[in-house]
Design a protein around this motif. Sequence first.
Motif, PDB file in Angstrom:
ATOM      1  N   ASP A  31       0.837  -1.202   0.000  1.00 36.96           N
ATOM      2  CA  ASP A  31       0.000   0.000   0.000  1.00 36.96           C
ATOM      3  C   ASP A  31       0.873   1.253   0.000  1.00 36.96           C
ATOM      4  O   ASP A  31       1.397   1.656   1.038  1.00 36.96           O
ATOM      5  N   SER A  32       1.040   1.883  -1.158  1.00 39.87           N
ATOM      6  CA  SER A  32       1.923   3.047  -1.270  1.00 39.87           C
ATOM      7  C   SER A  32       1.407   4.244  -0.466  1.00 39.87           C
ATOM      8  O   SER A  32       2.194   5.021   0.082  1.00 39.87           O
ATOM      9  N   LYS A  33       0.083   4.391  -0.390  1.00 37.62           N
ATOM     10  CA  LYS A  33      -0.495   5.506   0.379  1.00 37.62           C
ATOM     11  C   LYS A  33      -0.219   5.341   1.871  1.00 37.62           C
ATOM     12  O   LYS A  33       0.145   6.291   2.572  1.00 37.62           O
ATOM     13  N   LEU A  34      -0.381   4.117   2.350  1.00 38.74           N
ATOM     14  CA  LEU A  34      -0.115   3.836   3.768  1.00 38.74           C
ATOM     15  C   LEU A  34       1.365   3.986   4.077  1.00 38.74           C
ATOM     16  O   LEU A  34       1.750   4.445   5.161  1.00 38.74           O
ATOM     17  N   LEU A  35       2.221   3.624   3.115  1.00 36.07           N
ATOM     18  CA  LEU A  35       3.668   3.792   3.300  1.00 36.07           C
ATOM     19  C   LEU A  35       4.009   5.264   3.491  1.00 36.07           C
ATOM     20  O   LEU A  35       4.822   5.615   4.358  1.00 36.07           O
ATOM     21  N   THR A  55      16.485   2.014   6.158  1.00 37.58           N
ATOM     22  CA  THR A  55      15.405   1.282   5.483  1.00 37.58           C
ATOM     23  C   THR A  55      14.395   2.249   4.890  1.00 37.58           C
ATOM     24  O   THR A  55      13.878   2.028   3.785  1.00 37.58           O
ATOM     25  N   ALA A  56      14.124   3.343   5.617  1.00 35.76           N
ATOM     26  CA  ALA A  56      13.203   4.367   5.104  1.00 35.76           C
ATOM     27  C   ALA A  56      13.734   4.951   3.792  1.00 35.76           C
ATOM     28  O   ALA A  56      12.969   5.198   2.857  1.00 35.76           O
ATOM     29  N   LEU A  57      15.033   5.158   3.718  1.00 37.75           N
ATOM     30  CA  LEU A  57      15.637   5.660   2.478  1.00 37.75           C
ATOM     31  C   LEU A  57      15.470   4.655   1.340  1.00 37.75           C
ATOM     32  O   LEU A  57      15.292   5.024   0.183  1.00 37.75           O
ATOM     33  N   LYS A  78       8.885  11.938   0.091  1.00 44.21           N
ATOM     34  CA  LYS A  78       9.341  11.568   1.435  1.00 44.21           C
ATOM     35  C   LYS A  78      10.864  11.453   1.484  1.00 44.21           C
ATOM     36  O   LYS A  78      11.491  11.789   2.492  1.00 44.21           O
ATOM     37  N   PHE A  79      11.470  10.967   0.398  1.00 46.08           N
ATOM     38  CA  PHE A  79      12.929  10.904   0.341  1.00 46.08           C
ATOM     39  C   PHE A  79      13.519  12.310   0.476  1.00 46.08           C
ATOM     40  O   PHE A  79      14.481  12.528   1.229  1.00 46.08           O
TER      41      PHE A  79
END
Length: 584
Positions: free
Chosen positions: A254-258, A298-300, A307-308
Amino acid sequence: MSEAAPTLDKSKRKRKKSFLKNARKYAKKGCYGRGSQLDADTYQYFVRIMEAYREGFDSEDDKSIFVNNVFEQTIDQEINCCCNQVGCRVVETLLPFANDMVVKRYMDVFSNELRPLCSDRFASHVLEALVRQAATCSLRENLDTEFRKKCTEFVIRVSRFLLNNLEDYLWDTYGSHVVRTCLESLAQIPKEDKTKPKINEQETTEIPLPDEYTEIIKDCTDRIMHWPQFPELCNTETSSGFLQVLLKSVKKTDSKLLKTLLGKLISTNFAPESEPPASSDVLPNIFLSKPAMMVLETALDVAKKKKFTQIYAKCFSSRLVKLATTRSTNFSVQKLILNCKEKSEFEAIFDELGDNFSDIIKVGHTGIIWALAQSCKRLATKQGIFMQNLMKSLDCSADERQSQFILCLCRFRDFQSSQNDTKADLQKEKLNLQGTLTLQVLLDFNKPIKIVNGLLDMEQSELLGLFSNTMGSHIVDSYVKSVFVGEKSRERLVRKMKGAYQELASSKYGSRSFEALWNAANIKNKLFILEELAHKDGAWSNSEHGKIIANKVNLVLFKRNKEEWKNSLNSTNKAKELFADILK
């Protein structure tokens, strides 16, 4: 318990025996494994099973008979065996090869005992293996429908149980690993094997995930984001590991939830408003905790453009030099560079680091230089200035020193320091891994002329040593395969090594370089090489690697009949071209 009787292949390479050695040692003392107690006969049986398994099998049928025999001995003893140190290792190792009936039996038994087993130091490992296997089988259309349904129900049951009891298991050493395995299995994220190269996600085939699986991942994410303890999750290894897996799982579902989850992490952990204003001297708190940095990295990996950019601007911008030269944070900078997809953003990162190559190399963080090279190549920008800065940092800018740049880079040492190694045996010298990797990347730059000329200007003895080195042997591959290295330059290198091919062919890593040069050579140069190999070929062609090379170039046929060898080569080339056309 009765013995399983496999047919073993004694020639198989034996693996490390430290676990078995310890198991036998403790048995002599009357201690039959940690965890639940097994009787002496059962314990010794399991030790013999591990020994037999590690020896290998003559065929898959032999392995199947062996595995099914072992699991028959565990009937009505599944839990007791899995809660024992040695029994757990046997079941976990053999489970992937078990038949459907065995897997069903273990799923039934474990389903009734989830609460204690999820946090058991041994049985939890078997539960992880069982969940991973069940999730994979549930998506295989070639398997029995009823069995697939059973596997799906098991995965959902274990995952829902852990989700409903997340507070009990998330902070538990063993329980948290089961939670992670459930998320990875639901999202079909392969288990990381550190002994094998990482799989490129773009090269893997995406399998559609059942709605029941994605719903559990979404529910878990929603619940975690509303936890009062959410800001603390980055701070311990156990909860940090969970967050890393959660980020990867949400990315696949889910890209929106991410985006929401990343926003929450940025505002509460990576760059909270309570932190002091940005400063090049003071690092954000996120860089003071290793578990927190692992979540950041991991977020990167998973973040999309917006977001990046937020993570870069709030955590890295204006601090890159300090982060790149600090031992604990330089890996985070590498992640930032390698995951940057916007050319303008990367150019800003490069401009901040570009004048500090010397400082970065001095503290040994050469992975930063390699990462910059990779992104210069990938985004086709800053390649010229990268080369200038790198040569300057290694004190090789002067014309008379440019011929030494290749060896300075392979050692990642400046000109003066590298000169002290002129008498070293390059073939045996331990070169710098990032240095040789960076050199390979530079050969894929749009204009690698300085690297090409640098290699061609080296003495043949230096090239022989470099190409026969464990790390340097890959350089030839990059040289001959680069689309930016012309055919004439490739042939010049082939001719440059004339007189050294016997020595190249006879060594382990040199033979790898030989193959690359041979494949790049035209028919005329191939004949020169073979004439050289055929002259007094006794010593090199009898070596372990020389025999392989002699067979690949068909040396025997060449010595017997050159015209027949040419015809054979032409036939082989035509077959390769035809095969290449079919694959297009």
